[in-house]
Design a protein around this motif. Structure first.
Motif, PDB file in Angstrom:
ATOM      1  N   LEU A  84       0.851  -1.183   0.000  1.00  0.00           N
ATOM      2  CA  LEU A  84       0.000   0.000   0.000  1.00  0.00           C
ATOM      3  C   LEU A  84       0.891   1.238   0.000  1.00  0.00           C
ATOM      4  CD1 LEU A  84      -2.521  -1.111   2.776  1.00  0.00           C
ATOM      5  CD2 LEU A  84      -2.837  -1.233   0.303  1.00  0.00           C
ATOM      6  N   ARG A  85       0.642   2.125  -0.927  1.00  0.00           N
ATOM      7  CA  ARG A  85       1.363   3.406  -0.922  1.00  0.00           C
ATOM      8  C   ARG A  85       0.563   4.375  -0.075  1.00  0.00           C
ATOM      9  NH1 ARG A  85       2.242   5.620  -6.475  1.00  0.00           N
ATOM     10  NH2 ARG A  85       1.970   7.520  -5.325  1.00  0.00           N
ATOM     11  N   VAL A  86       1.103   4.727   1.063  1.00  0.00           N
ATOM     12  CA  VAL A  86       0.419   5.597   2.006  1.00  0.00           C
ATOM     13  C   VAL A  86       0.886   7.024   1.787  1.00  0.00           C
ATOM     14  CG1 VAL A  86      -0.032   6.037   4.449  1.00  0.00           C
ATOM     15  CG2 VAL A  86       0.267   3.686   3.649  1.00  0.00           C
ATOM     16  N   GLY A  87      -0.090   7.910   1.630  1.00  0.00           N
ATOM     17  CA  GLY A  87       0.201   9.317   1.402  1.00  0.00           C
ATOM     18  C   GLY A  87       0.232  10.101   2.700  1.00  0.00           C
ATOM     19  N   PRO A  88      -0.051  11.372   2.597  1.00  0.00           N
ATOM     20  CA  PRO A  88       0.024  12.245   3.769  1.00  0.00           C
ATOM     21  C   PRO A  88      -1.088  11.958   4.776  1.00  0.00           C
ATOM     22  CG  PRO A  88      -0.884  13.436   1.903  1.00  0.00           C
ATOM     23  CD  PRO A  88      -0.437  12.091   1.384  1.00  0.00           C
ATOM     24  N   THR A  89      -0.809  12.278   6.026  1.00  0.00           N
ATOM     25  CA  THR A  89      -1.812  12.165   7.075  1.00  0.00           C
ATOM     26  C   THR A  89      -2.908  13.181   6.810  1.00  0.00           C
ATOM     27  OG1 THR A  89      -0.184  11.422   8.678  1.00  0.00           O
ATOM     28  CG2 THR A  89      -2.203  12.357   9.566  1.00  0.00           C
ATOM     29  N   VAL A  90      -4.151  12.722   6.853  1.00  0.00           N
ATOM     30  CA  VAL A  90      -5.292  13.621   6.611  1.00  0.00           C
ATOM     31  C   VAL A  90      -6.116  13.850   7.864  1.00  0.00           C
ATOM     32  CG1 VAL A  90      -5.449  13.102   4.146  1.00  0.00           C
ATOM     33  CG2 VAL A  90      -6.742  11.709   5.785  1.00  0.00           C
ATOM     34  N   GLY A  91      -5.800  13.114   8.931  1.00  0.00           N
ATOM     35  CA  GLY A  91      -6.541  13.293  10.172  1.00  0.00           C
ATOM     36  C   GLY A  91      -5.918  12.543  11.315  1.00  0.00           C
ATOM     37  N   GLN A  92      -6.289  12.946  12.507  1.00  0.00           N
ATOM     38  CA  GLN A  92      -5.799  12.301  13.726  1.00  0.00           C
ATOM     39  C   GLN A  92      -6.988  12.090  14.639  1.00  0.00           C
ATOM     40  OE1 GLN A  92      -2.460  11.495  14.529  1.00  0.00           O
ATOM     41  NE2 GLN A  92      -3.328  10.480  16.304  1.00  0.00           N
ATOM     42  N   GLY A  93      -7.244  10.855  15.006  1.00  0.00           N
ATOM     43  CA  GLY A  93      -8.339  10.565  15.907  1.00  0.00           C
ATOM     44  C   GLY A  93      -7.824  10.161  17.267  1.00  0.00           C
ATOM     45  N   THR A  94      -8.735   9.787  18.151  1.00  0.00           N
ATOM     46  CA  THR A  94      -8.333   9.382  19.489  1.00  0.00           C
ATOM     47  C   THR A  94      -7.590   8.053  19.470  1.00  0.00           C
ATOM     48  OG1 THR A  94     -10.492   8.373  19.821  1.00  0.00           O
ATOM     49  CG2 THR A  94     -10.199  10.605  20.659  1.00  0.00           C
ATOM     50  N   SER A  95      -7.876   7.205  18.467  1.00  0.00           N
ATOM     51  CA  SER A  95      -7.240   5.891  18.453  1.00  0.00           C
ATOM     52  C   SER A  95      -6.094   5.765  17.456  1.00  0.00           C
ATOM     53  CB  SER A  95      -8.281   4.810  18.167  1.00  0.00           C
ATOM     54  OG  SER A  95      -8.879   5.020  16.915  1.00  0.00           O
ATOM     55  N   GLY A  96      -5.887   6.752  16.613  1.00  0.00           N
ATOM     56  CA  GLY A  96      -4.785   6.654  15.663  1.00  0.00           C
ATOM     57  C   GLY A  96      -4.879   7.697  14.576  1.00  0.00           C
ATOM     58  N   GLU A  97      -3.934   7.630  13.647  1.00  0.00           N
ATOM     59  CA  GLU A  97      -3.920   8.602  12.558  1.00  0.00           C
ATOM     60  C   GLU A  97      -4.477   7.999  11.282  1.00  0.00           C
ATOM     61  OE1 GLU A  97       0.478   8.387  10.492  1.00  0.00           O
ATOM     62  OE2 GLU A  97       0.205   9.756  12.162  1.00  0.00           O
ATOM     63  N   VAL A  98      -4.958   8.867  10.405  1.00  0.00           N
ATOM     64  CA  VAL A  98      -5.562   8.454   9.147  1.00  0.00           C
ATOM     65  C   VAL A  98      -4.775   9.098   8.010  1.00  0.00           C
ATOM     66  CG1 VAL A  98      -7.664   8.481   7.751  1.00  0.00           C
ATOM     67  CG2 VAL A  98      -7.837   8.280  10.239  1.00  0.00           C
ATOM     68  N   ALA A  99      -4.378   8.279   7.036  1.00  0.00           N
ATOM     69  CA  ALA A  99      -3.608   8.764   5.892  1.00  0.00           C
ATOM     70  C   ALA A  99      -4.284   8.328   4.600  1.00  0.00           C
ATOM     71  CB  ALA A  99      -2.186   8.221   5.943  1.00  0.00           C
ATOM     72  N   LYS A 100      -4.080   9.095   3.566  1.00  0.00           N
ATOM     73  CA  LYS A 100      -4.651   8.792   2.254  1.00  0.00           C
ATOM     74  C   LYS A 100      -3.874   7.656   1.606  1.00  0.00           C
ATOM     75  CE  LYS A 100      -6.286  11.172  -1.851  1.00  0.00           C
ATOM     76  NZ  LYS A 100      -7.591  10.570  -1.767  1.00  0.00           N
ATOM     77  N   LEU A 101      -4.594   6.727   0.964  1.00  0.00           N
ATOM     78  CA  LEU A 101      -3.953   5.673   0.177  1.00  0.00           C
ATOM     79  C   LEU A 101      -3.813   6.167  -1.254  1.00  0.00           C
ATOM     80  CD1 LEU A 101      -5.487   2.270   1.317  1.00  0.00           C
ATOM     81  CD2 LEU A 101      -3.227   3.186   1.749  1.00  0.00           C
ATOM     82  N   LEU A 102      -2.671   5.895  -1.857  1.00  0.00           N
ATOM     83  CA  LEU A 102      -2.370   6.473  -3.166  1.00  0.00           C
ATOM     84  C   LEU A 102      -2.430   5.481  -4.319  1.00  0.00           C
ATOM     85  CD1 LEU A 102       0.682   8.643  -2.068  1.00  0.00           C
ATOM     86  CD2 LEU A 102      -1.711   9.355  -2.294  1.00  0.00           C
ATOM     87  N   VAL A 114     -20.459  10.371  18.479  1.00  0.00           N
ATOM     88  CA  VAL A 114     -20.905  11.140  17.327  1.00  0.00           C
ATOM     89  C   VAL A 114     -20.653  12.609  17.647  1.00  0.00           C
ATOM     90  CG1 VAL A 114     -22.875  11.797  15.895  1.00  0.00           C
ATOM     91  CG2 VAL A 114     -22.644   9.443  16.699  1.00  0.00           C
ATOM     92  N   ASN A 115     -19.834  13.235  16.850  1.00  0.00           N
ATOM     93  CA  ASN A 115     -19.511  14.646  17.024  1.00  0.00           C
ATOM     94  C   ASN A 115     -19.123  15.223  15.660  1.00  0.00           C
ATOM     95  OD1 ASN A 115     -16.521  14.622  16.673  1.00  0.00           O
ATOM     96  ND2 ASN A 115     -16.623  13.239  18.438  1.00  0.00           N
ATOM     97  N   PRO A 116     -19.009  16.519  15.522  1.00  0.00           N
ATOM     98  CA  PRO A 116     -18.736  17.112  14.209  1.00  0.00           C
ATOM     99  C   PRO A 116     -17.397  16.695  13.592  1.00  0.00           C
ATOM    100  CG  PRO A 116     -19.519  18.787  15.723  1.00  0.00           C
ATOM    101  CD  PRO A 116     -19.292  17.543  16.525  1.00  0.00           C
ATOM    102  N   TRP A 117     -16.499  16.133  14.378  1.00  0.00           N
ATOM    103  CA  TRP A 117     -15.201  15.678  13.837  1.00  0.00           C
ATOM    104  C   TRP A 117     -15.251  14.226  13.445  1.00  0.00           C
ATOM    105  CZ3 TRP A 117     -15.940  18.870  17.964  1.00  0.00           C
ATOM    106  CH2 TRP A 117     -15.495  20.183  17.800  1.00  0.00           C
ATOM    107  N   ASN A 118     -16.291  13.490  13.829  1.00  0.00           N
ATOM    108  CA  ASN A 118     -16.447  12.079  13.475  1.00  0.00           C
ATOM    109  C   ASN A 118     -17.545  11.847  12.452  1.00  0.00           C
ATOM    110  OD1 ASN A 118     -14.421  10.897  14.914  1.00  0.00           O
ATOM    111  ND2 ASN A 118     -15.685  10.312  16.649  1.00  0.00           N
ATOM    112  N   VAL A 119     -18.183  12.887  11.981  1.00  0.00           N
ATOM    113  CA  VAL A 119     -19.184  12.783  10.925  1.00  0.00           C
ATOM    114  C   VAL A 119     -18.533  13.308   9.662  1.00  0.00           C
ATOM    115  CG1 VAL A 119     -21.419  13.601  10.097  1.00  0.00           C
ATOM    116  CG2 VAL A 119     -21.122  13.042  12.515  1.00  0.00           C
ATOM    117  N   PHE A 120     -18.498  12.473   8.615  1.00  0.00           N
ATOM    118  CA  PHE A 120     -17.808  12.849   7.380  1.00  0.00           C
ATOM    119  C   PHE A 120     -18.803  13.063   6.253  1.00  0.00           C
ATOM    120  CE2 PHE A 120     -14.812  10.688  10.036  1.00  0.00           C
ATOM    121  CZ  PHE A 120     -13.711  11.528   9.969  1.00  0.00           C
ATOM    122  N   VAL A 121     -18.541  14.083   5.456  1.00  0.00           N
ATOM    123  CA  VAL A 121     -19.433  14.438   4.353  1.00  0.00           C
ATOM    124  C   VAL A 121     -18.669  14.439   3.045  1.00  0.00           C
ATOM    125  CG1 VAL A 121     -21.061  15.717   5.764  1.00  0.00           C
ATOM    126  CG2 VAL A 121     -19.132  16.921   4.779  1.00  0.00           C
TER     127      VAL A 121
END
Length: 175
Positions: A24-42, A168-175
């Motif tokens: 998996l080619r992992v791109g830049p981090t796009v978010g940080q949650g309470t349990s870990g970080e989220v990065a874009k897959l390329l 459920v909060n405004p940072w955990n709801v994605f649009v």
């Protein structure tokens, strides 16, 4: 002779299994949650847009069980409801849980606080006052109602499956 499901691994044949390495080619981090970080897959070959959530696991068995339960519940609720971020797959790698899911444009907080330049996803709190004409205000109201209906459908779907989100909060709801 083994038929479908005859082997210990749930597959065909003698129960032998093979390990497959996926790059998996992992791109830049796009978010940080309470349990870990989220990065874009390329490197999606299906044209989809995906992210990879990396959840570090502690030394206790409870950490691993809790993380796997979160994955099980995400997989359960994401099927059958288009308003919930789609689960793709997960893997345990070197004390880290990797969870691949569909990518979204932004979190609700960003959509609510976005400037007027974000035409596509502008639900901004002050947006109604900023709309000069009645058609703009009506369009913004309709967008907000549609978003509310989508969120309500997602929560209802989870509850029908007897799953409670608990965060459920405004940072955990994605649009």
């Amino acid at each position: 002779m083994g038929g479908p499901g005859a082997g210990d691994d749930g597959g065909e044949g003698d129960g032998a299994s093979a390990e497959v390495a996926v790059r998996l080619r992992v791109g830049p981090t796009v978010g940080q949650g309470t349990s870990g970080e989220v990065a874009k897959l390329l490197n999606s070959i299906d044209g989809g847009s995906y992210v990879l959530k990396r959840v570090p696991l502690g030394d206790s068995a409870d950490d691993g069980r809790a993380a796997l339960e979160e994955v099980r519940l995400h997989r359960l609720v994401s099927s059958g409801c288009g308003a919930i971020v789609r689960y793709a797959f997960s893997s345990l790698e070197a004390r880290e849980l990797l969870v691949c899911m569909e990518a979204c444009d932004m979190c609700l907080w960003d959509a609510l606080t976005a400037g007027q330049g974000n035409e596509r996803r502008n639900f901004a709190v002050g947006g109604l006052a900023g709309c000069a004409d009645a058609s703009g205000r009506e369009r913004l109201r309709e967008q907000r109602l549609a978003l509310h209906a989508e969120m309500t459908a997602a929560v209802r779907h989870c509850h029908e499956l007897r799953v409670l989100h608990r965060d459920v909060n405004p940072w955990n709801v994605f649009v």
